[in-house]
Design an enzyme around this catalytic site. Structure first.
Site, PDB file in Angstrom:
ATOM      1  N   GLY A 190       0.707  -1.125   0.046  1.00  0.00           N
ATOM      2  CA  GLY A 190      -0.037   0.166   0.102  1.00  0.00           C
ATOM      3  C   GLY A 190       0.926   1.198   0.005  1.00  0.00           C
ATOM      4  N   TYR A 191       0.038   2.374   0.200  1.00  0.00           N
ATOM      5  CA  TYR A 191       0.668   3.802   0.179  1.00  0.00           C
ATOM      6  C   TYR A 191       1.954   3.652   1.071  1.00  0.00           C
ATOM      7  CZ  TYR A 191       0.823   8.740   0.648  1.00  0.00           C
ATOM      8  OH  TYR A 191       1.199  10.266   0.769  1.00  0.00           O
ATOM      9  N   ASP A 250       0.479  -9.085   1.904  1.00  0.00           N
ATOM     10  CA  ASP A 250      -0.715  -8.364   1.334  1.00  0.00           C
ATOM     11  C   ASP A 250      -1.958  -9.077   0.462  1.00  0.00           C
ATOM     12  OD1 ASP A 250      -2.178  -6.044   0.147  1.00  0.00           O
ATOM     13  OD2 ASP A 250      -0.507  -4.702   1.007  1.00  0.00           O
ATOM     14  N   ASN A 251      -2.925  -8.620   0.738  1.00  0.00           N
ATOM     15  CA  ASN A 251      -3.985  -9.581  -0.073  1.00  0.00           C
ATOM     16  C   ASN A 251      -4.313  -8.617  -1.369  1.00  0.00           C
ATOM     17  OD1 ASN A 251      -5.774  -7.320   0.997  1.00  0.00           O
ATOM     18  ND2 ASN A 251      -7.089  -8.917   1.689  1.00  0.00           N
ATOM     19  N   ASN A 302      -6.340  -3.294  -1.960  1.00  0.00           N
ATOM     20  CA  ASN A 302      -6.338  -1.849  -2.249  1.00  0.00           C
ATOM     21  C   ASN A 302      -5.138  -1.306  -2.781  1.00  0.00           C
ATOM     22  OD1 ASN A 302      -7.599   0.836  -2.574  1.00  0.00           O
ATOM     23  ND2 ASN A 302      -6.511   1.398  -0.568  1.00  0.00           N
ATOM     24  N   SER A 314      -4.222   6.201  14.187  1.00  0.00           N
ATOM     25  CA  SER A 314      -4.717   7.409  13.361  1.00  0.00           C
ATOM     26  C   SER A 314      -5.004   8.427  14.459  1.00  0.00           C
ATOM     27  CB  SER A 314      -5.813   7.094  12.383  1.00  0.00           C
ATOM     28  OG  SER A 314      -6.413   8.192  12.042  1.00  0.00           O
ATOM     29  N   THR A 374      -7.517  10.027  13.969  1.00  0.00           N
ATOM     30  CA  THR A 374      -8.802   9.834  14.141  1.00  0.00           C
ATOM     31  C   THR A 374      -9.359   9.466  15.592  1.00  0.00           C
ATOM     32  OG1 THR A 374     -10.745   9.103  13.050  1.00  0.00           O
ATOM     33  CG2 THR A 374      -9.013   7.467  13.232  1.00  0.00           C
ATOM     34  N   TYR A 410     -14.425   3.157  10.711  1.00  0.00           N
ATOM     35  CA  TYR A 410     -12.942   3.127  10.374  1.00  0.00           C
ATOM     36  C   TYR A 410     -12.287   3.733  11.606  1.00  0.00           C
ATOM     37  CZ  TYR A 410      -8.463   4.491   9.115  1.00  0.00           C
ATOM     38  OH  TYR A 410      -7.040   4.802   9.103  1.00  0.00           O
ATOM     39  N   LYS A 466      -9.756   1.663  14.594  1.00  0.00           N
ATOM     40  CA  LYS A 466      -8.483   1.818  15.091  1.00  0.00           C
ATOM     41  C   LYS A 466      -8.489   1.805  16.458  1.00  0.00           C
ATOM     42  CE  LYS A 466      -6.398   1.951  11.071  1.00  0.00           C
ATOM     43  NZ  LYS A 466      -5.240   0.997  10.720  1.00  0.00           N
ATOM     44  N   ASN A 496      -1.944  13.345   8.976  1.00  0.00           N
ATOM     45  CA  ASN A 496      -2.356  13.378   7.501  1.00  0.00           C
ATOM     46  C   ASN A 496      -1.246  13.107   6.521  1.00  0.00           C
ATOM     47  OD1 ASN A 496      -4.790  14.730   9.011  1.00  0.00           O
ATOM     48  ND2 ASN A 496      -5.777  14.643   6.857  1.00  0.00           N
TER      49      ASN A 496
HETATM   50  P1  NAD Z   1      -3.340   1.392   1.706  1.00  0.00           P
HETATM   51  O1  NAD Z   1      -4.832   1.001   1.337  1.00  0.00           O
HETATM   52  O2  NAD Z   1      -2.631   2.103   0.624  1.00  0.00           O
HETATM   53  O3  NAD Z   1      -2.699   0.126   2.222  1.00  0.00           O
HETATM   54  C1  NAD Z   1      -3.028  -0.795   3.243  1.00  0.00           C
HETATM   55  C2  NAD Z   1      -2.690  -2.353   2.518  1.00  0.00           C
HETATM   56  O4  NAD Z   1      -3.335  -3.051   3.227  1.00  0.00           O
HETATM   57  C3  NAD Z   1      -3.241  -2.312   1.091  1.00  0.00           C
HETATM   58  O5  NAD Z   1      -2.025  -2.612   0.320  1.00  0.00           O
HETATM   59  C4  NAD Z   1      -4.152  -3.356   1.101  1.00  0.00           C
HETATM   60  O6  NAD Z   1      -3.961  -4.253  -0.132  1.00  0.00           O
HETATM   61  C5  NAD Z   1      -3.759  -4.247   2.371  1.00  0.00           C
HETATM   62  N1  NAD Z   1      -4.804  -4.964   3.213  1.00  0.00           N
HETATM   63  C6  NAD Z   1      -6.021  -4.427   3.574  1.00  0.00           C
HETATM   64  N2  NAD Z   1      -6.822  -5.512   4.149  1.00  0.00           N
HETATM   65  C7  NAD Z   1      -6.016  -6.422   4.095  1.00  0.00           C
HETATM   66  C8  NAD Z   1      -6.039  -7.812   4.427  1.00  0.00           C
HETATM   67  N3  NAD Z   1      -7.260  -8.045   5.098  1.00  0.00           N
HETATM   68  N4  NAD Z   1      -4.905  -8.539   4.474  1.00  0.00           N
HETATM   69  C9  NAD Z   1      -4.108  -8.226   3.926  1.00  0.00           C
HETATM   70  N5  NAD Z   1      -3.786  -6.931   3.229  1.00  0.00           N
HETATM   71  C10 NAD Z   1      -4.548  -6.171   3.430  1.00  0.00           C
HETATM   72  O7  NAD Z   1      -3.211   2.156   2.883  1.00  0.00           O
HETATM   73  P2  NAD Z   1      -2.377   3.363   3.530  1.00  0.00           P
HETATM   74  O8  NAD Z   1      -2.705   4.856   3.362  1.00  0.00           O
HETATM   75  O9  NAD Z   1      -0.906   2.912   3.037  1.00  0.00           O
HETATM   76  O10 NAD Z   1      -2.533   2.830   5.104  1.00  0.00           O
HETATM   77  C11 NAD Z   1      -1.761   1.926   5.937  1.00  0.00           C
HETATM   78  C12 NAD Z   1      -2.358   1.939   7.329  1.00  0.00           C
HETATM   79  O11 NAD Z   1      -2.330   3.276   7.786  1.00  0.00           O
HETATM   80  C13 NAD Z   1      -3.764   1.470   7.435  1.00  0.00           C
HETATM   81  O12 NAD Z   1      -4.010   0.609   8.349  1.00  0.00           O
HETATM   82  C14 NAD Z   1      -4.553   2.920   7.339  1.00  0.00           C
HETATM   83  O13 NAD Z   1      -5.606   2.704   8.182  1.00  0.00           O
HETATM   84  C15 NAD Z   1      -3.586   3.607   8.284  1.00  0.00           C
HETATM   85  N6  NAD Z   1      -3.648   5.010   8.187  1.00  0.00           N
HETATM   86  C16 NAD Z   1      -3.506   5.593   7.061  1.00  0.00           C
HETATM   87  C17 NAD Z   1      -3.827   7.044   7.053  1.00  0.00           C
HETATM   88  C18 NAD Z   1      -3.702   7.699   5.760  1.00  0.00           C
HETATM   89  O14 NAD Z   1      -4.386   8.852   5.600  1.00  0.00           O
HETATM   90  N7  NAD Z   1      -3.184   6.770   4.427  1.00  0.00           N
HETATM   91  C19 NAD Z   1      -3.861   7.838   8.228  1.00  0.00           C
HETATM   92  C20 NAD Z   1      -3.814   7.171   9.335  1.00  0.00           C
HETATM   93  C21 NAD Z   1      -3.676   5.686   9.387  1.00  0.00           C
HETATM   94  C1  WQD Z   2      -8.529  17.012   4.835  1.00  0.00           C
HETATM   95  C2  WQD Z   2      -9.290  18.423   4.645  1.00  0.00           C
HETATM   96  C3  WQD Z   2     -11.384  18.087   4.602  1.00  0.00           C
HETATM   97  C4  WQD Z   2     -11.399  16.389   0.335  1.00  0.00           C
HETATM   98  C5  WQD Z   2      -8.885  11.351   6.815  1.00  0.00           C
HETATM   99  C6  WQD Z   2      -9.314  10.351   7.913  1.00  0.00           C
HETATM  100  C7  WQD Z   2      -8.243  10.067   8.781  1.00  0.00           C
HETATM  101  C8  WQD Z   2      -7.047   9.721   8.097  1.00  0.00           C
HETATM  102  C9  WQD Z   2      -6.724  10.762   7.008  1.00  0.00           C
HETATM  103  C10 WQD Z   2      -6.822   7.363   8.062  1.00  0.00           C
HETATM  104  C11 WQD Z   2     -10.318  18.315   5.415  1.00  0.00           C
HETATM  105  C12 WQD Z   2     -10.984  18.729   3.043  1.00  0.00           C
HETATM  106  C13 WQD Z   2     -11.041  16.991   1.520  1.00  0.00           C
HETATM  107  C14 WQD Z   2     -11.982  17.194  -0.595  1.00  0.00           C
HETATM  108  C15 WQD Z   2     -11.837  19.196   1.107  1.00  0.00           C
HETATM  109  N1  WQD Z   2      -6.991   8.324   7.517  1.00  0.00           N
HETATM  110  N2  WQD Z   2     -11.227  18.283   2.019  1.00  0.00           N
HETATM  111  N3  WQD Z   2     -12.042  18.490  -0.151  1.00  0.00           N
HETATM  112  O1  WQD Z   2     -10.602  13.939   6.755  1.00  0.00           O
HETATM  113  O2  WQD Z   2      -8.251  14.828   7.713  1.00  0.00           O
HETATM  114  O3  WQD Z   2      -8.673  12.536   7.480  1.00  0.00           O
HETATM  115  O4  WQD Z   2      -7.843  10.851   6.147  1.00  0.00           O
HETATM  116  O5  WQD Z   2      -6.648   6.984   9.157  1.00  0.00           O
HETATM  117  O6  WQD Z   2      -8.879   8.863   9.457  1.00  0.00           O
HETATM  118  O7  WQD Z   2     -10.613  10.607   8.278  1.00  0.00           O
HETATM  119  O8  WQD Z   2      -8.386  13.928   5.614  1.00  0.00           O
HETATM  120  O9  WQD Z   2      -7.855  14.537   3.101  1.00  0.00           O
HETATM  121  O10 WQD Z   2      -9.970  13.512   3.603  1.00  0.00           O
HETATM  122  O11 WQD Z   2      -9.283  16.023   4.342  1.00  0.00           O
HETATM  123  O12 WQD Z   2     -12.279  20.336   1.238  1.00  0.00           O
HETATM  124  O13 WQD Z   2     -12.190  16.754  -1.778  1.00  0.00           O
HETATM  125  O14 WQD Z   2      -9.485  18.454   3.510  1.00  0.00           O
HETATM  126  O15 WQD Z   2     -12.975  18.699   4.733  1.00  0.00           O
HETATM  127  O16 WQD Z   2     -10.538  19.501   6.022  1.00  0.00           O
HETATM  128  P1  WQD Z   2      -9.134  14.005   7.096  1.00  0.00           P
HETATM  129  P2  WQD Z   2      -8.901  14.436   4.246  1.00  0.00           P
END
Ligand code: NAD
Ligand code: WQD
Length: 347
Positions: free
Chosen positions: A13-14, A34-35, A38, A127, A129, A153, A157, A183
């Site tokens: 993933g990302y 990874d499965n 996404n 997160s 969150t 979601y 967490k 973020n």
């Molecule tokens: P992502 O979706 O790009 O990566 C998650 C990976 O997990 C993907 O490659 C997906 O294929 C894999 N996956 C999902 N379910 C699975 C399962 N059951 N078994 C095996 N693999 C599985 O997301 P990301 O942005 O890289 O986020 C990584 C982690 O960080 C996640 O747990 C996410 O909740 C957390 N996180 C992300 C953010 C964000 O904004 N990107 C913020 C806070 C926390």
């Molecule tokens: C950022 C800001 C929006 C899109 C989410 C999850 C959080 C975490 C990160 C995983 C906010 C504004 C957004 C758009 C906009 N993920 N916005 N137009 O909501 O802070 O967090 O992603 O853990 O759990 O809730 O991130 O990037 O969606 O939004 O104006 O099209 O941009 O309102 O102020 P957020 P976001």
């Protein structure tokens, strides 16, 4: 048995893919699990290209205990960095059982197998969150969690954090690091790996990039009447490479220290930027147009949240180094080099 390895769940993933690069630079060996629900194998190939060696990849689901046993039997796994999870906030409201099963149940299955193999070191992707809608800013790790979270979601967490804390109470030989990301944005400097959301992006930065590249027509700014500097939402955006580096520091910390409780740290910059500031910076750094309209607030959004990142500095010796310009420039570099993300057929 080969050398000790880190199992990186969700490593395709990302955030996972960027962390693989940093782990490799710090000379850690790893296996990706990874499965691909996404993500794409192309990301793994791109990482291999960046680090100049093959990436060991095992396809599998964290809920599949049999498959996990196979992997833990095949490799000498010393610790786990656990990224695997579903993360789309809106989808989690529509499919709560799917989210709780995947994220919470999946994590329990993983922890059970870790325990069976006496592998008790884990870094978990939490997160910001989990803080809900905090009243004070910046947010510190000892502030209340679990209240005011607006979606399954986020609650998944929070639940996993509580499970990890209980696990430690039951057996203090576990070493647990809970990283609360703010973020994450941006991409690796090569422009070859980055965030590749499916369909229309939910998050701000990929949306801005897709508007700039012409894939989407206009950005909707959700809310112009928040009690913030310019009325738009304020967040702590953190460069994904800084975030990846924090994982290396967390693994090092767990290796070196015995803990009397799970380590919980915010991973953010400590600076809040508004949506309009992000748009402005993106346009200026990349010399592109980002048309937008200010529309109604999005349900579940908080006005403002940013981290106090002091604990990460003190305990992990980690701090964010990359600024908003680097975040915007690297996002654009990735987006413009890969307008269709990883969906290519010749790799
Ligand atoms: P992502 O979706 O790009 O990566 C998650 C990976 O997990 C993907 O490659 C997906 O294929 C894999 N996956 C999902 N379910 C699975 C399962 N059951 N078994 C095996 N693999 C599985 O997301 P990301 O942005 O890289 O986020 C990584 C982690 O960080 C996640 O747990 C996410 O909740 C957390 N996180 C992300 C953010 C964000 O904004 N990107 C913020 C806070 C926390
Ligand atoms: C950022 C800001 C929006 C899109 C989410 C999850 C959080 C975490 C990160 C995983 C906010 C504004 C957004 C758009 C906009 N993920 N916005 N137009 O909501 O802070 O967090 O992603 O853990 O759990 O809730 O991130 O990037 O969606 O939004 O104006 O099209 O941009 O309102 O102020 P957020 P976001």
């Amino acid at each position: 048995m080969e050398n000790k390895k880190i199992l990186v769940t969700g490593g395709a993933g990302y955030i996972g893919s960027h962390t693989l690069v940093e782990l490799s630079q710090a000379s850690y060996d790893f296996v990706v699990y990874d499965n691909l629900v996404n993500s794409s194998k192309v990301a793994i190939n791109r990482v291999a290209n960046i680090i100049g060696k093959d990436v060991v990849f095992e396809e599998g689901d964290i809920r599949d205990s049999k498959r996990l046993v196979e992997v833990f039997t095949k490799y000498d796994i010393d610790s786990v960095i656990h990224f695997a999870g579903l993360k789309a906030v809106g989808e989690s409201v529509e499919k709560p059982l799917y989210y709780y099963d995947n994220n919470v149940n999946g994590t329990i299955k993983l922890l059970e197998i870790m325990k069976e193999f006496n592998c008790k070191k884990i870094v978990f992707s939490s997160s910001a969150t989990v803080y809900g809608d905090p009243k004070e800013m910046p947010v510190t790790e000892d502030m209340q969690t679990g209240q005011g979270i607006t979606n399954p979601y986020g609650r998944s967490k929070y639940m996993i954090e509580e499970i990890l804390k209980d696990l430690f109470i039951s057996d203090s030989s576990w070493k647990i690091a809970i990283l609360r990301y703010f973020n994450p944005v941006g991409a690796h400097e090569s422009g070859n790996i980055g965030e590749d959301p499916e369909g229309v992006p939910n998050n701000l930065m990929p949306f801005i990039s897709q508007v700039a590249v012409g894939k989407l027509e206009k950005l909707k700014v959700f809310g112009g009447d928040y009690p913030t500097k310019d009325g738009t939402g304020v967040r702590d955006y953190i460069h994904v490479v800084d975030l990846a580096e924090a994982h290396v520091k967390a693994v090092e910390f767990l290796d070196k220290n015995n803990l009397d409780k799970p380590l919980i740290v915010n991973i953010g910059t400590g600076r809040g930027y508004s949506v309009l500031e992000m748009i402005k910076a993106f346009k200026k750094v990349n010399q592109v147009k980002v048309p937008y309209d200010i529309v109604n607030r999005r349900a579940g959004d908080v006005a403002k949240i940013y981290a106090n990142p002091k604990k990460a500095k003190e305990l992990l010796n980690w701090e964010a180094k990359r600024d908003i310009e680097q975040m915007c420039q690297s996002s654009w570099d990735w987006q413009s080099k890969n307008p269709r993300g990883y969906s290519i057929i010749d790799e």
